[in-house]
Write an enzyme that holds these catalytic residues in place. Sequence first.
Site, mmCIF file in Angstrom:
data_model
loop_
_atom_site.group_PDB
_atom_site.id
_atom_site.type_symbol
_atom_site.label_atom_id
_atom_site.label_comp_id
_atom_site.label_asym_id
_atom_site.label_seq_id
_atom_site.Cartn_x
_atom_site.Cartn_y
_atom_site.Cartn_z
ATOM 1 N N GLU A 156 -14.262 -7.511 -2.863
ATOM 2 C CA GLU A 156 -14.380 -7.022 -1.484
ATOM 3 C C GLU A 156 -15.605 -6.149 -1.260
ATOM 4 O O GLU A 156 -16.134 -6.074 -0.155
ATOM 5 C CB GLU A 156 -13.117 -6.263 -1.080
ATOM 6 C CG GLU A 156 -11.892 -7.143 -0.855
ATOM 7 C CD GLU A 156 -11.077 -7.354 -2.117
ATOM 8 O OE1 GLU A 156 -11.571 -6.995 -3.210
ATOM 9 O OE2 GLU A 156 -9.953 -7.872 -2.013
ATOM 10 N N LYS A 194 0.563 -6.356 9.195
ATOM 11 C CA LYS A 194 0.865 -7.790 9.126
ATOM 12 C C LYS A 194 1.764 -8.269 10.269
ATOM 13 O O LYS A 194 1.549 -9.336 10.823
ATOM 14 C CB LYS A 194 1.521 -8.108 7.777
ATOM 15 C CG LYS A 194 1.706 -9.596 7.552
ATOM 16 C CD LYS A 194 2.179 -9.908 6.146
ATOM 17 C CE LYS A 194 2.220 -11.422 5.939
ATOM 18 N NZ LYS A 194 2.675 -11.761 4.575
ATOM 19 N N PHE A 202 4.291 -2.251 -1.215
ATOM 20 C CA PHE A 202 3.365 -2.982 -2.077
ATOM 21 C C PHE A 202 2.010 -3.163 -1.374
ATOM 22 O O PHE A 202 1.946 -3.573 -0.228
ATOM 23 C CB PHE A 202 3.954 -4.359 -2.421
ATOM 24 C CG PHE A 202 3.039 -5.200 -3.248
ATOM 25 C CD1 PHE A 202 2.667 -4.799 -4.527
ATOM 26 C CD2 PHE A 202 2.499 -6.377 -2.740
ATOM 27 C CE1 PHE A 202 1.800 -5.562 -5.296
ATOM 28 C CE2 PHE A 202 1.632 -7.145 -3.506
ATOM 29 C CZ PHE A 202 1.273 -6.733 -4.782
ATOM 30 N N GLN A 203 0.963 -2.837 -2.084
ATOM 31 C CA GLN A 203 -0.415 -2.913 -1.572
ATOM 32 C C GLN A 203 -0.603 -2.091 -0.303
ATOM 33 O O GLN A 203 -1.324 -2.498 0.607
ATOM 34 C CB GLN A 203 -0.849 -4.366 -1.356
ATOM 35 C CG GLN A 203 -0.963 -5.122 -2.690
ATOM 36 C CD GLN A 203 -1.734 -6.421 -2.596
ATOM 37 O OE1 GLN A 203 -1.698 -7.100 -1.569
ATOM 38 N NE2 GLN A 203 -2.431 -6.766 -3.668
ATOM 39 N N MET A 232 -34.068 5.026 -13.834
ATOM 40 C CA MET A 232 -34.271 6.272 -13.089
ATOM 41 C C MET A 232 -33.556 7.435 -13.783
ATOM 42 O O MET A 232 -34.062 8.558 -13.842
ATOM 43 C CB MET A 232 -33.777 6.117 -11.649
ATOM 44 C CG MET A 232 -34.181 7.254 -10.735
ATOM 45 S SD MET A 232 -35.988 7.504 -10.679
ATOM 46 C CE MET A 232 -36.426 6.487 -9.260
#
Lengths: 564, 163
Positions: free
Chosen positions: A50, A162, A112-113, A477
Amino acid sequence: MELTGADIFVRCLADEGVEYLFGYPGGAVLHIYDALYQQDKFKHVLVRHEQAATHAADGYARCTGKPGVVLVTSGPGATNAVTGIATAYMDSIPLVVFTGQVPTPLIGNDAFQEVDSVGITRPCVKHNFLVKDVNDLAMTIKKAFYVATTGRPGPVVVDIPKDITAQKASYHYPKRVSMRSYNPVTKGHPRQIKKAIDLMLAAKRPMLYTGGGVILSRASRQLTELTRLLGYPITNTLMGLGAYPATDKQCLGMLGMHGTYEANMGMHNCDVLIAIGARFDDRVTGNIAKFCPTAKIIHIDIDPSSISKNVKVDVPIVGPVDQVLREMVKVLKEGKQEPDAAALKAWWKQIEEWRAMDCLKYDRDSDLIKPQYVLESLYEVTRGKAYVTSDVGQHQMWAAQFYKFDKPNRWINSGGLGTMGFGFPAAMGVQFAHPKETVACVTGEGSIQMCIQEMSTCLQYGLPIKIINLNNGCLGMVRQWQEFFYQGRYAMSYMESLPDFVKLAESYGHVGMQITRPEDVESALKEAFAMKDRLVFMDFLTDQTENVYPMIPAGAGLNEMILV
Amino acid sequence: MRHIISILMENEAGALSRVAGLFSARGYNIESLTVAPTEDESLSRMTLVTWGTEEVIEQITKQLNKLIDVVKLMDMYEGPHIEREMMLIKLRAVNTGRQEIKRLADIFRGRVIDVTDAIYTIEVTGTSDKLDAFVKAIAPTDIIEVVRSGVTGIARGEKSLRV
């Protein structure tokens, strides 16, 4: 007719004119994915992580000026997207990020999630919304695009539970939206503009300092016209490269920590500083107490909170850069005043002396590949016309120094947040937006491994990105700072157990090349760029000891550069 | 310097956390913060007491204005204004102390709002300074509990903060 929330979502994006939706499916967004499957108005791009979805959308936004659009699922989908959201926020890039959320009745139950996406993203978005009623969905999406793209742009997150995507409502997508609490400035104040012009024309040692705001405001043409009309020297920030042609003699290149000698000395010694769409970032100013000690400062910015935030400004102008510059050009052309030609001549003489220091020089006779040489060759081989994305570190600074951008929106890098892993997925977004253009991702063996999984996405969509991997076997760097400031204790800055990048590229179905000798650099680049329809991973083994110069150490002023 | 900033904002979930988050993210000070809906139920009014240099206060008002939910704000210190805070204070009041506490409450125009044989609960309203002074006037050992509302304020005269 009533539509489900998922169908409303799809219709809204189509009506908004979205071309690409960068995303990754998951439980909370399954209704939406089902609706996506049954439409052909815009394309969905399946990334492999993602974070890459947000960077790709960001790259798309930076090169087109249009908002980038992202869809991820709840929980880890949303948290993975956060780095990309914060990256866009720091550079004021318009993104609309849709995150799935657990069904409304489960919110707050540690489902969940589930994460509090609105809470987590709050400090790194321009605004965010949680949709609690399907009847509000279309209006919320409209507001999200409106807020993301107007005023000072930025990312907006819309969190959609949802159950909302399954519920039904009638569809109406508003053409316009107005919000009583959000009214971005559309015009600079004429009296301030007049005051600024008087100050500009009275200058003996003027300096234009311009940033990413010029590019965001699509004001490149106005900036070029104004700069030529005045005949003043101009320097660009890292984010502002390309807004004024880098090959023009009035351009002194980049300023700041790794800016050119002439730009930084010009800043330090100027008597009138004209800051345009730039925000006096600490990487630009060095030690604030020593910044532009003799200058009166004019500052044009659309965001009032940018004015006098770090450096006290004498003439502020709050407004869109394009409108303010257009007005300035108009007033200058109508007026009888002209810049002080004699003073300007003396100023340019001084600047040319600084320029003659040739601060970007490097050892051209080395047996090892110098990273600077790779970038110079990249510039030559692509004739300066490529879209160049970069990751973060030494390679980013060398790309900024050595690739001379003559046009805006071609230099795509994470300036504010400094996100390693940005460059490659951003290049995907650029290549989607410009399928026929040459896109190069300048990176290092550290950065590229942060989003390397996207080689799979590139294979799926046939993206012929050219990866320029400046592989010096260490986090360059970090190593440079450790050499300068930590007595050479190279704590954990070495990349051990590097993969064979050639085989890795090949295993993903792409072309891999390794270049080890300076004499092969140019021919290898030519060969790679001739493969118009293939992704080529070019692994350049470069001189590990090379450092980025000039450099302004922490606490120093712009005139206190470390030179080669 | 101390400033009282009054903010009208959209009465939406999360609006308060946007302001609180802004202050912690940017390291600004909050002395007190009160919030409640207004006569227009779509709006909340927040009163925030903060302190800082003029530059910091300027940044605070600009950053607050930048929040999308903020409709309008006013720095009360830009003009004459009235500030009020309410305090409920529960005190041990026995024997001769009962008389003394009552007298003290009268001096501060406070009211006794609850009584037991050993306790007075007093309501006092005024500026924060006045409330501080009242607390100071009581022996610390007699104080059982203090609750303060935080400061609210309104501009004097014609000037007003409204949409």
